[in-house]
Design an enzyme around this catalytic site. Structure first.
Site, PDB file in Angstrom:
ATOM      1  N   PRO A  86       0.813  -1.213   0.000  1.00 39.44           N
ATOM      2  CG  PRO A  86      -0.517  -1.461   1.869  1.00 39.44           C
ATOM      3  CD  PRO A  86       0.746  -1.936   1.263  1.00 39.44           C
ATOM      4  CD  GLU A  87       4.385   2.125  -3.615  1.00 41.46           C
ATOM      5  OE1 GLU A  87       4.552   3.152  -4.284  1.00 41.46           O
ATOM      6  OE2 GLU A  87       4.928   1.045  -3.887  1.00 41.46           O
TER       7      GLU A  87
END
Length: 274
Positions: free
Chosen positions: A2-3
DNA sequence: GGCTTTGTTTTATA
DNA sequence: GTATAAAACAAAGC
Protein backbone atom coordinates in the site's frame (compact mmCIF):
# COMPACT_ATOMS: atom_id res chain seq x y z
CA UNK A 1 2.14 -2.90 -1.03
CA UNK A 2 0.00 0.00 0.00
CA UNK A 3 1.48 3.25 -1.23
CA UNK A 4 -0.38 6.52 -1.71
CA UNK A 5 -2.86 5.36 -4.40
CA UNK A 6 -3.72 2.19 -2.48
CA UNK A 7 -4.27 4.01 0.82
CA UNK A 8 -6.30 6.65 -0.99
CA UNK A 9 -8.48 3.94 -2.53
CA UNK A 10 -9.01 2.39 0.89
CA UNK A 11 -9.95 5.76 2.41
CA UNK A 12 -12.49 6.42 -0.33
CA UNK A 13 -13.96 2.98 0.13
CA UNK A 14 -14.21 3.30 3.89
CA UNK A 15 -16.01 6.63 4.00
CA UNK A 16 -19.46 5.48 2.87
CA UNK A 17 -19.28 2.61 5.35
CA UNK A 18 -18.01 4.20 8.56
CA UNK A 19 -18.46 7.99 8.45
CA UNK A 20 -20.63 9.11 11.38
CA UNK A 21 -20.97 5.52 12.55
CA UNK A 22 -20.49 4.43 16.13
CA UNK A 23 -17.88 1.95 17.33
CA UNK A 24 -19.59 -0.34 19.81
CA UNK A 25 -16.95 -3.02 20.26
CA UNK A 26 -13.23 -3.59 19.94
CA UNK A 27 -11.21 -6.78 19.95
CA UNK A 28 -7.41 -6.76 19.91
CA UNK A 29 -6.09 -10.14 18.83
CA UNK A 30 -2.42 -9.19 18.45
CA UNK A 31 -1.51 -6.37 20.77
CA UNK A 32 2.01 -5.67 19.53
CA UNK A 33 0.63 -4.14 16.34
CA UNK A 34 -0.54 -1.19 18.46
CA UNK A 35 2.37 1.14 19.11
CA UNK A 36 0.50 3.54 21.37
CA UNK A 37 -1.27 3.30 23.82
CA UNK A 38 -1.45 0.00 25.71
CA UNK A 39 -4.10 -2.48 24.66
CA UNK A 40 -6.62 -1.84 27.43
CA UNK A 41 -6.31 1.91 27.14
CA UNK A 42 -6.71 1.59 23.37
CA UNK A 43 -9.90 -0.40 23.69
CA UNK A 44 -11.33 1.95 26.28
CA UNK A 45 -10.65 5.03 24.15
CA UNK A 46 -12.15 3.76 20.89
CA UNK A 47 -15.22 2.26 22.49
CA UNK A 48 -18.44 4.23 22.10
CA UNK A 49 -16.92 6.84 19.83
CA UNK A 50 -18.17 8.08 16.51
CA UNK A 51 -16.16 8.36 13.27
CA UNK A 52 -15.97 12.00 12.21
CA UNK A 53 -13.52 11.83 9.32
CA UNK A 54 -11.46 9.40 7.27
CA UNK A 55 -8.29 10.98 5.91
CA UNK A 56 -5.07 9.99 4.23
CA UNK A 57 -1.65 11.57 4.68
CA UNK A 58 1.14 9.95 2.69
CA UNK A 59 0.73 6.25 3.33
CA UNK A 60 -1.05 6.80 6.64
CA UNK A 61 -4.78 6.32 7.02
CA UNK A 62 -6.34 8.48 9.71
CA UNK A 63 -9.73 7.90 11.29
CA UNK A 64 -10.74 10.91 13.38
CA UNK A 65 -13.01 10.11 16.31
CA UNK A 66 -15.37 12.40 18.20
CA UNK A 67 -13.21 12.35 21.34
CA UNK A 68 -10.37 14.46 19.90
CA UNK A 69 -8.43 11.32 19.11
CA UNK A 70 -7.10 10.03 15.82
CA UNK A 71 -6.92 6.32 15.06
CA UNK A 72 -4.02 5.97 12.66
CA UNK A 73 -3.00 2.99 10.55
CA UNK A 74 0.18 2.40 8.64
CA UNK A 75 -0.34 -0.71 6.58
CA UNK A 76 3.26 -1.76 6.06
CA UNK A 77 3.68 -4.31 3.30
CA UNK A 78 0.58 -6.39 3.67
CA UNK A 79 -1.90 -4.47 5.80
CA UNK A 80 -5.56 -4.50 4.89
CA UNK A 81 -8.55 -2.65 6.29
CA UNK A 82 -11.65 -4.62 5.53
CA UNK A 83 -15.33 -4.03 6.02
CA UNK A 84 -16.91 -7.36 6.89
CA UNK A 85 -20.14 -8.59 8.33
CA UNK A 86 -19.89 -9.16 12.06
CA UNK A 87 -20.72 -12.78 11.35
CA UNK A 88 -17.94 -13.31 8.82
CA UNK A 89 -15.26 -15.83 9.68
CA UNK A 90 -12.19 -14.28 11.26
CA UNK A 91 -9.03 -14.66 9.24
CA UNK A 92 -6.03 -15.80 11.27
CA UNK A 93 -4.09 -12.66 10.34
CA UNK A 94 -6.76 -10.31 11.66
CA UNK A 95 -5.26 -8.31 14.50
CA UNK A 96 -7.84 -5.70 15.41
CA UNK A 97 -11.61 -5.79 15.02
CA UNK A 98 -13.82 -2.75 15.47
CA UNK A 99 -17.51 -3.55 15.74
CA UNK A 100 -19.99 -0.97 14.54
CA UNK A 101 -23.51 -0.46 15.82
CA UNK A 102 -25.01 -1.53 12.48
CA UNK A 103 -23.56 -5.02 12.77
CA UNK A 104 -20.54 -4.76 10.49
CA UNK A 105 -16.84 -4.77 11.41
CA UNK A 106 -13.77 -2.88 10.37
CA UNK A 107 -10.97 -5.43 10.54
CA UNK A 108 -7.26 -4.73 10.40
CA UNK A 109 -5.57 -7.67 8.77
CA UNK A 110 -1.80 -7.89 8.41
CA UNK A 111 -0.16 -11.11 7.22
CA UNK A 112 3.40 -9.98 7.85
CA UNK A 113 3.09 -7.95 10.97
CA UNK A 114 4.82 -4.88 9.56
CA UNK A 115 1.85 -2.58 10.04
CA UNK A 116 1.40 -0.14 12.90
CA UNK A 117 -1.56 1.31 14.71
CA UNK A 118 -1.63 4.45 16.83
CA UNK A 119 -4.34 6.12 18.86
CA UNK A 120 -3.26 9.64 19.69
CA UNK A 121 -4.70 13.01 20.59
CA UNK A 122 -5.33 14.82 17.34
CA UNK A 123 -3.01 17.66 18.33
CA UNK A 124 0.06 15.48 18.78
CA UNK A 125 0.75 13.81 15.41
CA UNK A 126 4.44 13.52 16.30
CA UNK A 127 3.48 10.48 18.38
CA UNK A 128 2.37 8.55 15.30
CA UNK A 129 5.64 7.30 13.83
CA UNK A 130 6.80 9.44 10.95
CA UNK A 131 3.47 11.17 10.40
CA UNK A 132 4.63 14.57 11.59
CA UNK A 133 7.80 14.40 9.48
CA UNK A 134 6.11 13.79 6.15
CA UNK A 135 6.99 15.98 3.21
CA UNK A 136 4.44 17.68 0.94
CA UNK A 137 1.36 15.80 -0.14
CA UNK A 138 2.04 15.25 -3.86
CA UNK A 139 -1.53 15.68 -5.09
CA UNK A 140 -2.19 18.81 -3.05
CA UNK A 141 -1.49 22.46 -3.73
CA UNK A 142 1.44 22.29 -1.31
CA UNK A 143 3.43 20.28 -3.81
CA UNK A 144 4.63 22.92 -6.22
CA UNK A 145 7.56 22.67 -8.59
CA UNK A 146 9.40 25.17 -6.38
CA UNK A 147 8.89 23.04 -3.28
CA UNK A 148 10.03 19.97 -5.18
CA UNK A 149 13.19 21.66 -6.41
CA UNK A 150 14.02 22.92 -2.91
CA UNK A 151 13.97 19.33 -1.68
CA UNK A 152 17.09 18.67 -3.79
CA UNK A 153 19.19 21.08 -1.74
CA UNK A 154 22.37 19.42 -0.47
CA UNK A 155 21.20 16.04 -1.76
CA UNK A 156 23.73 13.79 -3.42
CA UNK A 157 22.05 10.45 -2.90
CA UNK A 158 20.50 8.29 -5.64
CA UNK A 159 17.36 9.92 -7.03
CA UNK A 160 15.56 6.67 -6.35
CA UNK A 161 16.48 6.82 -2.65
CA UNK A 162 15.47 10.46 -2.42
CA UNK A 163 12.04 9.78 -3.89
CA UNK A 164 11.49 7.02 -1.35
CA UNK A 165 12.17 9.40 1.54
CA UNK A 166 8.80 10.31 3.03
CA UNK A 167 10.15 13.65 4.22
CA UNK A 168 10.94 14.63 0.62
CA UNK A 169 7.55 13.75 -0.86
CA UNK A 170 4.91 11.80 1.05
CA UNK A 171 3.46 8.55 -0.21
CA UNK A 172 5.84 7.16 -2.82
CA UNK A 173 6.96 3.55 -2.44
CA UNK A 174 8.96 1.19 -4.58
CA UNK A 175 6.33 0.71 -7.27
CA UNK A 176 5.48 4.34 -7.96
CA UNK A 177 9.07 5.60 -7.76
CA UNK A 178 10.11 3.13 -10.46
CA UNK A 179 7.14 4.10 -12.60
CA UNK A 180 7.67 7.84 -12.12
CA UNK A 181 11.37 7.58 -13.01
CA UNK A 182 10.48 5.67 -16.16
CA UNK A 183 7.84 8.23 -17.07
CA UNK A 184 10.42 10.98 -16.64
CA UNK A 185 13.15 9.10 -18.53
CA UNK A 186 15.55 9.33 -15.61
CA UNK A 187 17.73 6.45 -14.44
CA UNK A 188 17.16 5.49 -10.79
CA UNK A 189 20.89 5.46 -10.07
CA UNK A 190 21.44 9.06 -11.06
CA UNK A 191 22.69 11.20 -8.21
CA UNK A 192 20.08 13.75 -7.16
CA UNK A 193 22.48 16.66 -7.59
CA UNK A 194 23.12 15.76 -11.24
CA UNK A 195 19.54 16.35 -12.37
CA UNK A 196 19.11 19.35 -14.61
CA UNK A 197 16.24 21.76 -14.11
CA UNK A 198 14.23 20.36 -16.98
CA UNK A 199 14.72 16.86 -15.62
CA UNK A 200 13.41 17.90 -12.23
CA UNK A 201 10.39 19.39 -13.92
CA UNK A 202 9.80 16.20 -15.90
CA UNK A 203 10.08 14.14 -12.75
CA UNK A 204 7.76 16.47 -10.85
CA UNK A 205 5.10 16.05 -13.52
CA UNK A 206 5.71 12.31 -13.74
CA UNK A 207 5.14 11.80 -10.01
CA UNK A 208 1.77 13.52 -10.14
CA UNK A 209 0.76 11.74 -13.33
CA UNK A 210 1.69 8.26 -12.10
CA UNK A 211 -0.01 8.72 -8.72
CA UNK A 212 -3.20 10.02 -10.31
CA UNK A 213 -3.22 7.10 -12.71
CA UNK A 214 -2.65 4.71 -9.82
CA UNK A 215 -5.70 6.11 -8.04
CA UNK A 216 -7.75 6.01 -11.24
CA UNK A 217 -7.10 2.27 -11.48
CA UNK A 218 -7.69 1.77 -7.74
CA UNK A 219 -4.11 0.84 -6.90
CA UNK A 220 -1.70 -1.95 -7.68
CA UNK A 221 -2.45 -5.53 -6.60
CA UNK A 222 0.58 -7.73 -7.01
CA UNK A 223 0.51 -10.00 -4.00
CA UNK A 224 -1.82 -8.85 -1.29
CA UNK A 225 -3.39 -5.48 -1.81
CA UNK A 226 -7.19 -5.21 -1.82
CA UNK A 227 -9.48 -2.33 -0.91
CA UNK A 228 -11.89 -2.16 2.01
CA UNK A 229 -14.34 -4.40 0.17
CA UNK A 230 -11.71 -6.99 -0.70
CA UNK A 231 -11.54 -5.88 -4.33
CA UNK A 232 -8.10 -5.77 -6.00
CA UNK A 233 -6.90 -2.78 -8.02
CA UNK A 234 -5.91 -2.94 -11.66
CA UNK A 235 -2.87 -0.70 -11.97
CA UNK A 236 -0.61 -3.78 -12.05
CA UNK A 237 -1.77 -4.19 -15.67
CA UNK A 238 -0.62 -0.65 -16.44
CA UNK A 239 2.87 -0.89 -14.93
CA UNK A 240 5.58 -0.19 -17.46
CA UNK A 241 8.67 -1.31 -15.61
CA UNK A 242 7.93 -2.43 -12.05
CA UNK A 243 8.10 -6.22 -11.82
CA UNK A 244 8.73 -6.48 -15.57
CA UNK A 245 12.44 -7.29 -15.57
CA UNK A 246 13.43 -9.26 -18.66
CA UNK A 247 10.37 -8.08 -20.58
CA UNK A 248 10.65 -5.55 -23.38
CA UNK A 249 10.31 -1.83 -22.74
CA UNK A 250 6.95 -0.54 -24.03
CA UNK A 251 8.71 2.50 -25.51
CA UNK A 252 11.82 1.17 -27.20
CA UNK A 253 11.75 -2.63 -27.08
CA UNK A 254 14.95 -3.01 -25.10
CA UNK A 255 15.00 -5.33 -22.11
CA UNK A 256 13.91 -3.95 -18.77
CA UNK A 257 16.60 -4.30 -16.10
CA UNK A 258 16.40 -4.88 -12.36
CA UNK A 259 19.07 -4.06 -9.85
CA UNK A 260 19.42 -3.02 -6.25
CA UNK A 261 19.82 0.69 -5.73
CA UNK A 262 20.15 1.95 -2.19
CA UNK A 263 19.21 -1.54 -1.01
CA UNK A 264 15.92 -1.63 -2.91
CA UNK A 265 15.14 -3.50 -6.09
CA UNK A 266 14.68 -1.07 -8.95
CA UNK A 267 13.21 -1.70 -12.38
CA UNK A 268 14.10 0.48 -15.32
CA UNK A 269 14.85 0.65 -19.02
CA UNK A 270 18.58 1.30 -19.47
CA UNK A 271 17.87 2.64 -22.96
CA UNK A 272 15.03 5.09 -22.23
CA UNK A 273 16.21 6.21 -18.81
CA UNK A 274 19.42 8.20 -18.68
C1' DG B 1 15.67 -23.26 6.16
C1' DG B 2 17.62 -19.55 3.52
C1' DC B 3 16.17 -15.97 0.71
C1' DT B 4 13.14 -12.28 -0.62
C1' DT B 5 9.96 -8.76 0.19
C1' DT B 6 8.96 -3.32 2.19
C1' DG B 7 8.82 1.02 4.90
C1' DT B 8 10.73 2.83 8.75
C1' DT B 9 14.01 3.25 12.38
C1' DT B 10 18.51 2.79 14.15
C1' DT B 11 23.33 2.94 13.90
C1' DA B 12 27.72 4.15 12.07
C1' DT B 13 30.50 7.08 9.43
C1' DA B 14 32.13 11.05 6.88
C1' DG C 1 24.25 19.29 13.21
C1' DT C 2 23.68 17.06 8.58
C1' DA C 3 23.65 13.73 4.94
C1' DT C 4 24.40 9.16 3.56
C1' DA C 5 24.54 4.29 3.56
C1' DA C 6 24.15 0.17 5.60
C1' DA C 7 21.98 -2.67 8.83
C1' DA C 8 18.21 -3.98 11.65
C1' DC C 9 13.52 -5.12 12.20
C1' DA C 10 8.90 -6.71 11.75
C1' DA C 11 7.13 -12.13 9.83
C1' DA C 12 5.53 -15.17 6.39
C1' DG C 13 5.64 -17.57 2.01
C1' DC C 14 8.06 -20.16 -1.19
Amino acid sequence: MPELPEVETIARGLRPSILNKEITGCEVRYKNIIKIPEKEEFKKRVLNTQVLEVKRRGKYLIISLNNEKDLIFHLGMTGKLLIKSGEAEIDKHTHIILNFAEGFDLRFNNIRKFGRVYLINNDEPEKAGGLADLGPEPLSGDFTLEVFKKGFKNRTTFIKSLLLKQGFVAGLGNIYTDEALFEAGISPDRRANTLKNEEKEKLYKAIIKVLKKGIKYCGTSINDYVDSKGVPGSFQDKLKVYGREGETCPECGHKIAKKKIGGRSSHYCPHCQQ
